[in-house]
Scaffold this active site. Structure first.
Site, PDB file in Angstrom:
ATOM      1  N   GLU A   1      14.772  47.149  16.923  1.00  0.00           N
ATOM      2  CA  GLU A   1      13.556  48.199  16.706  1.00  0.00           C
ATOM      3  C   GLU A   1      13.198  48.105  15.184  1.00  0.00           C
ATOM      4  O   GLU A   1      14.034  48.052  14.445  1.00  0.00           O
ATOM      5  CB  GLU A   1      14.136  49.829  17.077  1.00  0.00           C
TER       6      GLU A   1
ATOM      7  N   GLU B   1      21.925  51.956  19.292  1.00  0.00           N
ATOM      8  CA  GLU B   1      22.156  52.496  18.138  1.00  0.00           C
ATOM      9  C   GLU B   1      23.431  53.788  17.952  1.00  0.00           C
ATOM     10  O   GLU B   1      23.246  54.890  17.934  1.00  0.00           O
ATOM     11  CB  GLU B   1      20.903  53.171  17.208  1.00  0.00           C
TER      12      GLU B   1
END
Length: 505
Positions: A391, A188
């Site tokens: 995720e 991320e």
């Protein structure tokens, strides 16, 4: 953009009503045969053994210890219990597992000699996964830059990091590449940058506000630029040196929020698109088209680094797939420029976000349409690249009994996996879905409070005993093609049958 967003919301609302029960039934066989279902953890959140066998501190160790916060010194003790945990993965039926490598365990000073014990641990762990038929998806940087590099030259703020990250990636590709086909360079990357250099809430904790040092006006953009160049450099190395030998893929992972305009006004519609450009396009546009979004270049101006022609070509096409991290949605309202003239990432966006999530407690509304919207947007705006959802999951609090009977998590997973299926049927090239997290871990923003795991970990027990939650049984049944517990009636039956002694994986 507004029309297809509204259409999408209506479509998924009809297909996947969420009223506390799950009425839409699908099975594993509805997905493409090679679609990967998995789960994951990360090094600092799971391994523990923070000072064992040559590991040195990362910026996350320094960040939490300097603020007297809960830490991952022990975490789940995965460093010693990895074989036990892989066995749980096998019993659950995972296709794949997302893990990260601690750079400061493998190369303690960030550069220079490789730590033999760290190398052996990751070789053994990856071998254990592969031996049991579980595909490892390996992340190289998950918020945990070696502190030595931060001390030496400022870490991600300095272009020297590009060379050091590429050398680190080279070690990983060389040592683990025969067993690893899926590599993510940086986890991320967009939110790591904002949290660490705009907000100061993640290591190394730099910002213009209540931080000891930092500049929120410039540092997020400098770091974002260096992250992209480091990723692209590692990707080029892999293609030149290892691709023909190992046949794997290298990607960047991005946190994707589902944005929608707060009203039907033209200003809010434009603001929602601006949010997509700043939060997602910031890094995805260079990866696909070779430069930052126009609105960012226009707004941020000279504070946004430029790509040289050579750098643009290096970054463009450097991600073989896009890793997506998704948890929440937000409505977007247009705002006026900050009258004080103070600039940071948020003021540059010119928007106000209303989240469907309490960021502090990790309690989020169930908005599966937002995930489907993200996948549809990537398909339409970025040429439909391969996507892995690395995720997605639901946090729950409560005592042991509440944690074990986690029906709300099952209902959450049911509708989100259903949303992914809708996206795939609508042409999205989404190839995998990973639940965060395989077991309760140390959460970077919440410590040991938020619980995302399919497995409960008793952190009060020196043995850190793992117990399957109801959601572990549900996910296992889904993965193995058992339809007994699918749909609202099946979930109710599973809950009625469930007890820690009567249900065994």
């Amino acid at each position: 953009m507004m029309d297809w967003v509204l259409s999408l919301i209506i479509t998924i609302s009809l297909a996947l009503p969420f009223t506390g029960r799950c009425s839409h039934v699908y099975t594993r066989s509805d997905f493409p045969e090679d679609f990967a279902f998995g789960s994951g953890t990360s090094a600092y959140q799971w391994e523990g053994a923070a000072t064992e066998d040559g590991r040195k501190p990362s910026i996350w160790d320094t960040f939490v210890n300097s603020r007297n916060l809960e830490n991952g010194d022990i975490a789940c003790d995965g460093y010693h219990k990895y074989k036990e945990d892989v066995q749980l993965m096998v019993e659950t039926g995972l296709d794949a597992f997302k893990l990260s490598i601690s750079w400061s365990r493998l190369i303690p000073n960030g550069r220079g000699p490789v730590n033999p014990k760290g190398l052996q641990f990751y070789k053994s762990f990856i071998q254990e996964l592969v031996t049991h038929g579980i595909e490892p998806h390996v992340t190289l940087h998950h918020y945990d830059l070696p502190q030595a590099l931060q001390d030496d030259y400022g870490g991600w703020l300095n272009r020297t990091i590009i060379e050091d990250f590429t050398a680190y990636a080279d070690v990983c590709f060389r040592e683990f590449g025969s067993h690893v086909k899926f590599w993510t360079t940086i986890n991320e990357a967009n939110i790591f940058t904002i949290g660490s250099y705009n907000d100061g809430i993640t290591g190394p904790g730099r910002c213009s506000g209540n931080c000891m040092s930092g500049n929120s006006s410039t540092e997020p953009y400098i770091v974002g630029h260096n992250l992209l160049l480091a990723h692209a450099s590692a990707s080029r190395l892999y293609r030149q040196k290892y691709k023909d030998m190992h046949g794997g893929s290298v990607a960047l992972s991005l946190y994707a929020i589902g944005f929608s305009p707060a009203t039907s006004s033209k200003d809010d519609e434009m603001a929602a698109q601006r949010a997509r450009d700043f939060y997602l396009g910031w890094m995805l546009e260079p990866l696909v088209y070779g430069d930052y979004p126009y609105v960012m270049r226009k707004t941020v101006g000279s504070r946004l680094p430029n790509f040289s022609e050579e750098e643009s070509e290096l970054v463009k096409g450097s991600s073989d797939f896009i890793g997506i991290i998704h948890y929440l949605a937000a409505s977007v309202t247009n705002t006026k420029p900050n009258p004080t003239g103070y600039s940071d990432f948020y003021s540059d966006t010119g928007i106000t976000l209303s989240y469907t999530c309490n960021i502090t407690t990790s309690q989020c509304a169930v908005t599966p349409w937002a995930l489907e919207g993200v996948l549809e947007y990537i398909k339409q705006s970025y040429g439909n690249p391969p996507v892995y959802i690395l995720e997605n999951g639901k946090s729950m609090k409560g005592d042991f009994q509440m944690q074990q009977k986690d029906t709300p998590r099952i209902e959450y997973l049911h509708v989100y996996i259903g949303a992914v299926l809708n996206a795939v049927r609508n042409g999205s090239d989404t190839r995998g879905y990973f639940i965060w997290s395989f077991m309760d871990v140390y959460e970077l923003l919440g410590g040991y409070g938020p619980k995302y795991g399919l497995y409960y970990v008793n952190f009060s027990d020196t043995h850190l005993t793992r117990f399957p939650k109801l959601s572990a049984h549900w996910y296992s049944a889904f993965l193995k093609g058992d339809t007994t517990f699918l749909g609202s009636q099946g979930i109710a039956q599973l809950q009625n049958n469930f007890s820690s002694s009567s249900l065994v994986m």
